[in-house]
Design a protein around this motif. Structure first.
Motif, PDB file in Angstrom:
ATOM      1  N   GLY A  46       0.806  -1.212   0.000  1.00  0.00           N
ATOM      2  CA  GLY A  46       0.000   0.000   0.000  1.00  0.00           C
ATOM      3  C   GLY A  46       0.845   1.270   0.000  1.00  0.00           C
ATOM      4  O   GLY A  46       0.374   2.329   0.367  1.00  0.00           O
ATOM      5  N   LEU A  47       2.098   1.144  -0.420  1.00  0.00           N
ATOM      6  CA  LEU A  47       2.978   2.314  -0.428  1.00  0.00           C
ATOM      7  C   LEU A  47       2.966   3.033  -1.766  1.00  0.00           C
ATOM      8  O   LEU A  47       3.514   4.120  -1.885  1.00  0.00           O
ATOM      9  CB  LEU A  47       4.418   1.897  -0.074  1.00  0.00           C
ATOM     10  CG  LEU A  47       4.593   1.254   1.297  1.00  0.00           C
ATOM     11  CD1 LEU A  47       6.025   0.772   1.456  1.00  0.00           C
ATOM     12  CD2 LEU A  47       4.245   2.225   2.410  1.00  0.00           C
ATOM     13  N   GLY A  48       2.372   2.411  -2.754  1.00  0.00           N
ATOM     14  CA  GLY A  48       2.314   3.053  -4.062  1.00  0.00           C
ATOM     15  C   GLY A  48       3.635   2.895  -4.800  1.00  0.00           C
ATOM     16  O   GLY A  48       4.510   2.131  -4.419  1.00  0.00           O
ATOM     17  N   GLN A  49       3.762   3.677  -5.853  1.00  0.00           N
ATOM     18  CA  GLN A  49       4.981   3.633  -6.661  1.00  0.00           C
ATOM     19  C   GLN A  49       6.077   4.436  -5.968  1.00  0.00           C
ATOM     20  O   GLN A  49       5.825   5.495  -5.414  1.00  0.00           O
ATOM     21  CB  GLN A  49       4.711   4.254  -8.041  1.00  0.00           C
ATOM     22  CG  GLN A  49       3.807   3.435  -8.931  1.00  0.00           C
ATOM     23  CD  GLN A  49       4.495   2.158  -9.422  1.00  0.00           C
ATOM     24  OE1 GLN A  49       5.705   2.081  -9.459  1.00  0.00           O
ATOM     25  NE2 GLN A  49       3.688   1.169  -9.773  1.00  0.00           N
ATOM     26  N   PRO A  50       7.297   3.891  -6.009  1.00  0.00           N
ATOM     27  CA  PRO A  50       8.383   4.685  -5.428  1.00  0.00           C
ATOM     28  C   PRO A  50       8.620   5.918  -6.301  1.00  0.00           C
ATOM     29  O   PRO A  50       8.655   5.846  -7.518  1.00  0.00           O
ATOM     30  CB  PRO A  50       9.583   3.737  -5.465  1.00  0.00           C
ATOM     31  CG  PRO A  50       9.262   2.715  -6.482  1.00  0.00           C
ATOM     32  CD  PRO A  50       7.784   2.625  -6.528  1.00  0.00           C
ATOM     33  N   ARG A  51       8.739   7.041  -5.666  1.00  0.00           N
ATOM     34  CA  ARG A  51       8.895   8.285  -6.415  1.00  0.00           C
ATOM     35  C   ARG A  51      10.361   8.589  -6.689  1.00  0.00           C
ATOM     36  O   ARG A  51      10.705   9.033  -7.772  1.00  0.00           O
ATOM     37  CB  ARG A  51       8.270   9.428  -5.643  1.00  0.00           C
ATOM     38  CG  ARG A  51       6.785   9.247  -5.514  1.00  0.00           C
ATOM     39  CD  ARG A  51       6.175  10.355  -4.698  1.00  0.00           C
ATOM     40  NE  ARG A  51       4.864   9.958  -4.225  1.00  0.00           N
ATOM     41  CZ  ARG A  51       3.741  10.323  -4.784  1.00  0.00           C
ATOM     42  NH1 ARG A  51       3.748  11.110  -5.821  1.00  0.00           N
ATOM     43  NH2 ARG A  51       2.612   9.931  -4.294  1.00  0.00           N
ATOM     44  N   LEU A  52      11.157   8.324  -5.714  1.00  0.00           N
ATOM     45  CA  LEU A  52      12.562   8.675  -5.891  1.00  0.00           C
ATOM     46  C   LEU A  52      13.414   7.494  -5.428  1.00  0.00           C
ATOM     47  O   LEU A  52      13.321   7.050  -4.299  1.00  0.00           O
ATOM     48  CB  LEU A  52      12.903   9.917  -5.058  1.00  0.00           C
ATOM     49  CG  LEU A  52      14.351  10.366  -5.111  1.00  0.00           C
ATOM     50  CD1 LEU A  52      14.742  10.802  -6.523  1.00  0.00           C
ATOM     51  CD2 LEU A  52      14.569  11.493  -4.132  1.00  0.00           C
TER      52      LEU A  52
END
Length: 113
Positions: free
Chosen positions: A5-11
């Motif tokens: 549930g953390l979503g896509q890593p942004r960085l």
């Protein structure tokens, strides 16, 4: 990440040389330990299989020896039974001969007197 549930890593931070070397060493060390463990498990499995096979062969040979011994004893009992029957028949013939001879000699004694 999505399952947590953390979503896509942004960085995603780039790895430094020290971190790369550290991670490579950790992976290499874990791989060596895994290979040693897997080798020990496979070796133990082969050893147990060999022991089981030897034990099975030993039991098989023992069973074959027992079966051979039983066959020999059966033949011996059969042969001895035949010999006993032959001796009984000879003894029966002798008793019949003795009875006949005794009856004949008793008759002869009576006639002579």
């Amino acid at each position: 990440m999505w399952m947590l549930g953390l979503g896509q890593p942004r960085l995603i931070p780039p790895l430094t040389d020290a971190m790369t070397i550290q991670m490579g060493g950790d992976i290499l060390g874990e791989m060596v330990i895994f290979i040693i463990g897997a080798t020990l498990i496979v070796g133990e499995f082969k050893r147990q299989a060999k022991n089981d096979r030897l034990k099975h062969e030993k039991h098989k040979m023992h069973r074959e020896k027992l079966e051979e011994r039983i066959g020999d004893l059966t033949n011996k009992v059969t042969r001895q039974t035949k010999e006993i029957n032959e001796l009984r028949s000879k003894l029966g013939n002798r008793e019949t001969y003795t009875e006949t001879y005794t009856a004949y000699s008793n008759t002869g004694d009576l006639e002579c007197n």
